[in-house]
Scaffold this active site. Structure first.
Site, short mmCIF file in Angstrom:
data_model
loop_
_atom_site.label_atom_id
_atom_site.label_comp_id
_atom_site.label_asym_id
_atom_site.label_seq_id
_atom_site.Cartn_x
_atom_site.Cartn_y
_atom_site.Cartn_z
N VAL A 38 0.79 -1.00 -0.06
CA VAL A 38 -0.07 -0.04 -0.05
C VAL A 38 1.02 1.29 -0.12
O VAL A 38 1.83 1.25 0.82
CB VAL A 38 -0.83 0.13 1.31
N ASP A 156 -12.55 -10.54 10.46
CA ASP A 156 -11.38 -10.40 11.05
C ASP A 156 -11.30 -8.80 11.37
O ASP A 156 -10.40 -7.93 11.31
CB ASP A 156 -10.25 -10.39 10.06
#
Ligand code: 66X
Length: 412
Positions: A38, A156
């Site tokens: 990222v 999650d």
């Protein structure tokens, strides 16, 4: 591909906007994991994207993998103020790479809570509005209510996956539910833990039914994780912190140490508390390891929160927390029911900007230096690291690699 004639394809290729032409991302990596990497980018002047920062995710591998497909298909459909929003997808035809573009979120709860915890340790208080936790909780529940009403389970939820927009964003202080993806340690054995993923594979947010072999994720499993996050926002400590002892590759969902930690906070579930407990696949292991659990008889969430953090068991805050952390998943509230709890109706009300105009005390994300990549590669080649069987081994070899790097730097 023959059916598309050559000059038509040439025209398409000439017109296609390339991500590297539109955005500047050299040396601006902020995250890396097995999911990809990222970057924090700015549009180049020529790009027609509005000013401001963007997060560019380069998906690991090439071509439209199953997980890339799922992520794109899902995110394109999802549109809610408290869920990360996909702005654009770039398919680089030459390299068959996939890039996803998001409005950039400068903060996340993992880094924020760590900041609070370290400030506490050196006795300097962080000044935050009184409704800070309430605002964050309200926005997480709004985002999860939206996902659940679209039958999307997150599966999650943890502080690292709760992003918060920074001061330069028009959405200052807004919570965005995300899924930064898991970094499998084994793919990047030498990358510093803090760089791969703030929180390595942990079971601290896993609902008890999952640890006891429940076969399907449910909405209630997400609500349990939100309860864990609420407690952590209040105390700056993971409620069910558990040292990662055994090999984290164990495929079995049963994790004795994690269950032990949960029981030492919550007490042991009785037949009345959780009628379906004996029907869970790992109930036999539970009885073998814990017997009737009478050694946890005097423990309860109320006792834990009042003794360790002076929290009153009659406060609306505690009541919502204990509803979210019901051992029996059937007794946990839905996201909508949680949003209707008295906690959110009484003063101070939740705010759209969780910082409520206060100065934002956290630093910006650090850039991950590409040089560490190469040194890692070098160390990796020279040491031909074995696959890491456990976290300890990983950390030891990582220490060795750091020493090696320092020696090399001294030599060079
Ligand atoms: C660092 N700053 C920053 N600012 C903005 C965005 C951003 N990133 C990085 C990658 C992340 N990507 C996602 O969050 N993707 C994503 C993929 C799937 C889903 C929904 N699934 C989760 C798993 O279970 C099935 C549903 C989501 C969502 F919806 F949870 F947000 C996000 C978004 N980073």
């Amino acid at each position: 591909r023959a059916w598309m004639d050559a000059d038509f394809r040439r025209q398409l290729s000439a017109r296609r906007e390339r991500v590297e032409d539109a955005f500047e991302f050299e040396g601006r990596k902020v995250g890396r994991g097995s999911y990809g990497q990222v970057f924090k980018t700015k549009p180049r002047s020529c790009a027609d994207a509005p000013a401001g920062d963007y997060a560019l995710k380069q998906i690991e591998g090439s071509g439209l993998s199953m997980s890339a497909c799922r992520e794109i298909a899902l995110l394109r459909e999802l549109k809610h103020p408290n869920v990360i929003s996909l702005k654009q997808v770039y398919l680089a035809h030459e390299t068959r790479q996939i890039w996803l573009l998001f409005d950039y979120a400068e903060h996340d709860l993992w880094r924020m809570i760590n900041f609070h915890a370290s400030a506490k340790k050196c006795n300097s208080q962080v000044s935050l509005p009184p409704n800070f936790t309430k605002s964050i909780m309200h926005q997480i529940l709004c985002g999860i209510h939206y996902l659940h009403s679209n039958w999307v389970l997150h599966r999650d939820l943890k502080p690292a996956n709760i992003l918060v927009m920074g001061a330069t964003s028009p959405e200052r202080g807004r919570v965005k539910i995300a899924d930064l993806g898991l970094a499998r340690l084994f793919h990047q054995p030498l990358t510093p833990l803090t760089e791969i993923d703030p929180v390595v594979v942990t079971f601290w947010y896993r609902a008890p039914e999952l640890l006891l072999g429940a076969r399907h994720y449910t909405k209630a499993i997400d609500l349990w994780a939100i309860g864990c996050i609420m407690a952590e926002l209040i105390t700056d400590k993971p409620l069910f912190y558990c040292k990662q002892e055994e090999d984290i590759k164990t495929s079995s969902p049963y994790n004795r140490d994690q269950l032990e930690r949960i029981f030492s906070v919550m007490g042991f579930p009785s037949q009345q508390d959780w009628r379906d407990l004996p029907h869970l696949p790992k109930y036999g292991d539970l009885v073998r390891n814990f017997g009737t659990g009478q050694q946890y008889a005097r423990f309860s969430l109320g006792r834990h929160m009042s003794r360790s953090f002076g929290m009153s068991e009659t406060s609306p805050e505690f009541r919502l927390l204990s509803r979210l952390l019901a051992m029996d998943p059937l007794r946990r509230p839905s996201a909508r029911e949680a949003l209707e709890d008295r906690y959110f109706l009484e003063e101070p009300r939740p705010a759209a900007d969780v910082f409520n105009g206060f100065d934002i005390p956290y630093g910006k994300r650090d850039f991950i230096s590409d040089s560490s990549d190469n040194k890692d590669d070098l160390a990796r080649q020279q040491q031909s690291q074995p696959v890491h069987a456990s976290l300890q081994q990983y950390q030891q070899s990582h220490q060795q690699a750091l020493l090696l790097q320092q020696q090399q730097q001294q030599l060079s």
